[in-house]
Design a protein around this motif. Structure first.
Motif, PDB file in Angstrom:
ATOM      1  N   ARG A  13       0.864  -1.258   0.172  1.00  0.00           N
ATOM      2  CA  ARG A  13      -0.124   0.073   0.086  1.00  0.00           C
ATOM      3  C   ARG A  13       0.831   1.267  -0.009  1.00  0.00           C
ATOM      4  NH1 ARG A  13      -4.784   2.204  -1.424  1.00  0.00           N
ATOM      5  NH2 ARG A  13      -4.358   4.364  -0.872  1.00  0.00           N
ATOM      6  N   PHE A  14       1.700   1.386   0.871  1.00  0.00           N
ATOM      7  CA  PHE A  14       2.880   2.403   0.681  1.00  0.00           C
ATOM      8  C   PHE A  14       3.534   2.471  -0.719  1.00  0.00           C
ATOM      9  CE2 PHE A  14       7.254   3.804   1.189  1.00  0.00           C
ATOM     10  CZ  PHE A  14       7.165   5.112   1.770  1.00  0.00           C
ATOM     11  N   ASN A  15       3.768   1.793  -1.308  1.00  0.00           N
ATOM     12  CA  ASN A  15       4.266   1.661  -2.780  1.00  0.00           C
ATOM     13  C   ASN A  15       3.296   2.357  -3.615  1.00  0.00           C
ATOM     14  OD1 ASN A  15       4.462  -0.345  -5.269  1.00  0.00           O
ATOM     15  ND2 ASN A  15       6.226   0.876  -5.090  1.00  0.00           N
ATOM     16  N   GLU A  16       1.930   1.826  -3.496  1.00  0.00           N
ATOM     17  CA  GLU A  16       0.999   2.358  -4.323  1.00  0.00           C
ATOM     18  C   GLU A  16       0.884   4.212  -3.852  1.00  0.00           C
ATOM     19  OE1 GLU A  16      -2.781   0.185  -3.471  1.00  0.00           O
ATOM     20  OE2 GLU A  16      -1.656  -1.440  -4.180  1.00  0.00           O
ATOM     21  N   ASP A  17       0.905   4.288  -2.561  1.00  0.00           N
ATOM     22  CA  ASP A  17       0.709   5.639  -2.144  1.00  0.00           C
ATOM     23  C   ASP A  17       2.004   6.543  -2.727  1.00  0.00           C
ATOM     24  OD1 ASP A  17      -1.644   5.197  -0.995  1.00  0.00           O
ATOM     25  OD2 ASP A  17      -0.599   5.228   1.137  1.00  0.00           O
ATOM     26  N   VAL A  18       3.139   6.094  -2.823  1.00  0.00           N
ATOM     27  CA  VAL A  18       4.156   6.776  -3.458  1.00  0.00           C
ATOM     28  C   VAL A  18       4.067   6.799  -4.850  1.00  0.00           C
ATOM     29  CG1 VAL A  18       6.589   6.406  -3.757  1.00  0.00           C
ATOM     30  CG2 VAL A  18       5.900   6.102  -1.673  1.00  0.00           C
ATOM     31  N   LEU A  19       3.563   5.819  -5.680  1.00  0.00           N
ATOM     32  CA  LEU A  19       3.287   5.932  -7.085  1.00  0.00           C
ATOM     33  C   LEU A  19       2.379   7.047  -7.408  1.00  0.00           C
ATOM     34  CD1 LEU A  19       3.497   2.165  -7.995  1.00  0.00           C
ATOM     35  CD2 LEU A  19       5.145   3.842  -8.370  1.00  0.00           C
ATOM     36  N   THR A  20       1.629   7.352  -6.520  1.00  0.00           N
ATOM     37  CA  THR A  20       0.675   8.533  -6.858  1.00  0.00           C
ATOM     38  C   THR A  20       1.342   9.856  -6.860  1.00  0.00           C
ATOM     39  OG1 THR A  20       0.039   9.126  -4.682  1.00  0.00           O
ATOM     40  CG2 THR A  20      -1.329   7.349  -5.810  1.00  0.00           C
ATOM     41  N   ASN A  21       2.546   9.655  -6.290  1.00  0.00           N
ATOM     42  CA  ASN A  21       3.693  11.230  -6.311  1.00  0.00           C
ATOM     43  C   ASN A  21       2.522  12.248  -5.495  1.00  0.00           C
ATOM     44  OD1 ASN A  21       5.521  10.396  -8.066  1.00  0.00           O
ATOM     45  ND2 ASN A  21       4.171  10.850  -9.902  1.00  0.00           N
ATOM     46  N   ARG A  22       1.923  11.562  -4.629  1.00  0.00           N
ATOM     47  CA  ARG A  22       1.269  12.389  -3.413  1.00  0.00           C
ATOM     48  C   ARG A  22       1.403  12.037  -1.973  1.00  0.00           C
ATOM     49  NH1 ARG A  22      -4.058  11.771  -2.742  1.00  0.00           N
ATOM     50  NH2 ARG A  22      -4.187  13.574  -1.671  1.00  0.00           N
TER      51      ARG A  22
ATOM     52  N   GLU B 106       3.435  12.770   0.252  1.00  0.00           N
ATOM     53  CA  GLU B 106       3.509  14.027   1.123  1.00  0.00           C
ATOM     54  C   GLU B 106       2.102  14.405   1.601  1.00  0.00           C
ATOM     55  OE1 GLU B 106       4.228  15.907  -2.630  1.00  0.00           O
ATOM     56  OE2 GLU B 106       4.693  13.974  -1.719  1.00  0.00           O
ATOM     57  N   ASP B 107       1.191  14.336   0.474  1.00  0.00           N
ATOM     58  CA  ASP B 107      -0.227  14.695   1.000  1.00  0.00           C
ATOM     59  C   ASP B 107      -1.036  13.867   1.683  1.00  0.00           C
ATOM     60  OD1 ASP B 107       0.481  17.197  -0.616  1.00  0.00           O
ATOM     61  OD2 ASP B 107       0.023  16.283  -2.507  1.00  0.00           O
ATOM     62  N   ILE B 108      -0.797  12.609   1.301  1.00  0.00           N
ATOM     63  CA  ILE B 108      -1.374  11.617   1.997  1.00  0.00           C
ATOM     64  C   ILE B 108      -0.867  11.585   3.464  1.00  0.00           C
ATOM     65  CG2 ILE B 108      -1.724   8.929   2.137  1.00  0.00           C
ATOM     66  CD1 ILE B 108      -1.346   9.095  -0.881  1.00  0.00           C
ATOM     67  N   VAL B 109       0.292  11.726   3.648  1.00  0.00           N
ATOM     68  CA  VAL B 109       1.010  11.732   5.122  1.00  0.00           C
ATOM     69  C   VAL B 109       0.366  13.102   6.000  1.00  0.00           C
ATOM     70  CG1 VAL B 109       2.812  11.831   6.583  1.00  0.00           C
ATOM     71  CG2 VAL B 109       2.915  10.329   4.622  1.00  0.00           C
ATOM     72  N   LEU B 110       0.389  14.218   5.370  1.00  0.00           N
ATOM     73  CA  LEU B 110      -0.051  15.454   5.754  1.00  0.00           C
ATOM     74  C   LEU B 110      -1.685  15.130   6.272  1.00  0.00           C
ATOM     75  CD1 LEU B 110       0.393  18.434   6.677  1.00  0.00           C
ATOM     76  CD2 LEU B 110      -0.185  18.936   4.281  1.00  0.00           C
ATOM     77  N   GLU B 111      -2.454  14.625   5.403  1.00  0.00           N
ATOM     78  CA  GLU B 111      -3.945  14.406   5.589  1.00  0.00           C
ATOM     79  C   GLU B 111      -3.859  13.593   6.943  1.00  0.00           C
ATOM     80  OE1 GLU B 111      -5.749  13.106   1.990  1.00  0.00           O
ATOM     81  OE2 GLU B 111      -5.028  14.828   0.864  1.00  0.00           O
ATOM     82  N   SER B 112      -3.391  12.524   7.037  1.00  0.00           N
ATOM     83  CA  SER B 112      -3.347  11.542   8.100  1.00  0.00           C
ATOM     84  C   SER B 112      -2.980  12.265   9.354  1.00  0.00           C
ATOM     85  CB  SER B 112      -2.255  10.277   7.747  1.00  0.00           C
ATOM     86  OG  SER B 112      -2.996   9.855   6.784  1.00  0.00           O
ATOM     87  N   PHE B 113      -1.611  13.272   8.997  1.00  0.00           N
ATOM     88  CA  PHE B 113      -1.239  14.045  10.325  1.00  0.00           C
ATOM     89  C   PHE B 113      -2.192  14.608  10.864  1.00  0.00           C
ATOM     90  CE2 PHE B 113       1.283  17.229  12.533  1.00  0.00           C
ATOM     91  CZ  PHE B 113       2.242  16.660  12.993  1.00  0.00           C
ATOM     92  N   LYS B 114      -2.851  15.666  10.128  1.00  0.00           N
ATOM     93  CA  LYS B 114      -3.898  16.568  10.409  1.00  0.00           C
ATOM     94  C   LYS B 114      -5.123  15.854  11.052  1.00  0.00           C
ATOM     95  CE  LYS B 114      -3.333  20.177   7.143  1.00  0.00           C
ATOM     96  NZ  LYS B 114      -3.838  20.798   5.696  1.00  0.00           N
ATOM     97  N   ALA B 115      -5.582  14.709  10.617  1.00  0.00           N
ATOM     98  CA  ALA B 115      -6.747  13.834  11.163  1.00  0.00           C
ATOM     99  C   ALA B 115      -6.331  13.484  12.308  1.00  0.00           C
ATOM    100  CB  ALA B 115      -7.095  12.825  10.254  1.00  0.00           C
ATOM    101  N   ALA B 116      -5.041  12.926  12.689  1.00  0.00           N
ATOM    102  CA  ALA B 116      -4.455  12.253  13.924  1.00  0.00           C
ATOM    103  C   ALA B 116      -4.295  13.540  15.092  1.00  0.00           C
ATOM    104  CB  ALA B 116      -3.267  11.691  13.615  1.00  0.00           C
ATOM    105  N   THR B 117      -3.732  14.771  14.477  1.00  0.00           N
ATOM    106  CA  THR B 117      -3.345  15.637  15.711  1.00  0.00           C
ATOM    107  C   THR B 117      -4.138  17.133  15.568  1.00  0.00           C
ATOM    108  OG1 THR B 117      -1.907  16.757  14.260  1.00  0.00           O
ATOM    109  CG2 THR B 117      -0.843  14.831  15.091  1.00  0.00           C
ATOM    110  N   GLY B 118      -4.972  17.138  14.507  1.00  0.00           N
ATOM    111  CA  GLY B 118      -5.926  18.241  14.526  1.00  0.00           C
ATOM    112  C   GLY B 118      -4.947  19.488  14.167  1.00  0.00           C
ATOM    113  N   ARG B 119      -3.849  19.507  13.704  1.00  0.00           N
ATOM    114  CA  ARG B 119      -2.997  20.576  13.375  1.00  0.00           C
ATOM    115  C   ARG B 119      -2.020  20.179  12.070  1.00  0.00           C
ATOM    116  NH1 ARG B 119       2.081  19.671  15.433  1.00  0.00           N
ATOM    117  NH2 ARG B 119       2.278  18.057  16.912  1.00  0.00           N
ATOM    118  N   GLY B 120      -1.576  21.230  11.513  1.00  0.00           N
ATOM    119  CA  GLY B 120      -0.468  21.058  10.358  1.00  0.00           C
ATOM    120  C   GLY B 120       1.071  20.972  10.705  1.00  0.00           C
ATOM    121  N   VAL B 121       1.740  20.909   9.816  1.00  0.00           N
ATOM    122  CA  VAL B 121       3.233  20.727   9.936  1.00  0.00           C
ATOM    123  C   VAL B 121       3.918  21.977   9.259  1.00  0.00           C
ATOM    124  CG1 VAL B 121       3.234  18.494  10.648  1.00  0.00           C
ATOM    125  CG2 VAL B 121       3.648  18.889   8.234  1.00  0.00           C
TER     126      VAL B 121
END
Length: 156
Positions: free
Chosen positions: A10-19, A21-36
């Motif tokens: 799944r990680f490989n698929e997410d990397v292949l989307t060229n997104r 960093e956006d996927i991790v950022l969305e997860s980060f925001k969902a988990a913490t309620g803030r950005g980076v």
């Protein structure tokens, strides 16, 4: 808390989307309620495709676990990247990886300290090997699951 969790495939698929960093950022925001900071996003964008290349080794099973930005409880510390699976004896094994965007590092006379170049000049920093070793020790000393299940931890 883990910000991003998936299998190797799944990680490989997410990397292949060229997104990734956006996927991790969305997860980060969902988990913490803030950005980076934008530098953190840039770090994910440049580091994670390299990690994906390393994980393309067929010796690493597709169902191996991948975790990004694991927050160590009761600290402000985060493990950048974690790979989970089993060793040859089917024992739970975790590889803790500290990623850096450094182009160089210089030795110092201080234990576990290097000098690196940042945007505003040189600065002393913990050696990444020492940093991730300290994360390993924290988990061994304070994580009950690691202790009870005798999970092998390998810092990298």
């Amino acid at each position: 808390m883990i910000v991003y969790s998936a299998t190797k495939s799944r990680f490989n698929e997410d990397v292949l989307t060229n997104r990734i960093e956006d996927i991790v950022l969305e997860s980060f925001k969902a988990a913490t309620g803030r950005g980076v900071a934008s530098s953190e996003i840039s770090s994910w964008a440049s580091s994670l495709p390299y990690i994906d290349k390393v994980l393309s080794d067929n010796g690493i099973p597709d169902d191996s676990g991948v975790a990004i930005e694991y927050h160590l409880p009761q600290t402000s510390k985060r493990v950048d990247f974690i790979l989970t699976g089993f060793d040859r004896e089917s024992k739970d094994t975790v590889i803790l990886i500290e990623l850096k965007q450094w182009t160089s590092a210089k030795l110092t006379s201080q234990d576990a300290i290097v000098v690196t170049q940042y945007r505003h000049g040189e600065s002393q920093s913990l050696h990444p090997s020492y940093q991730v070793w300290s994360y390993k020790r924290l988990l061994e000393d304070y994580n009950e699951t690691v202790q009870i299940e005798k999970i092998n931890l390998f810092p990298c």
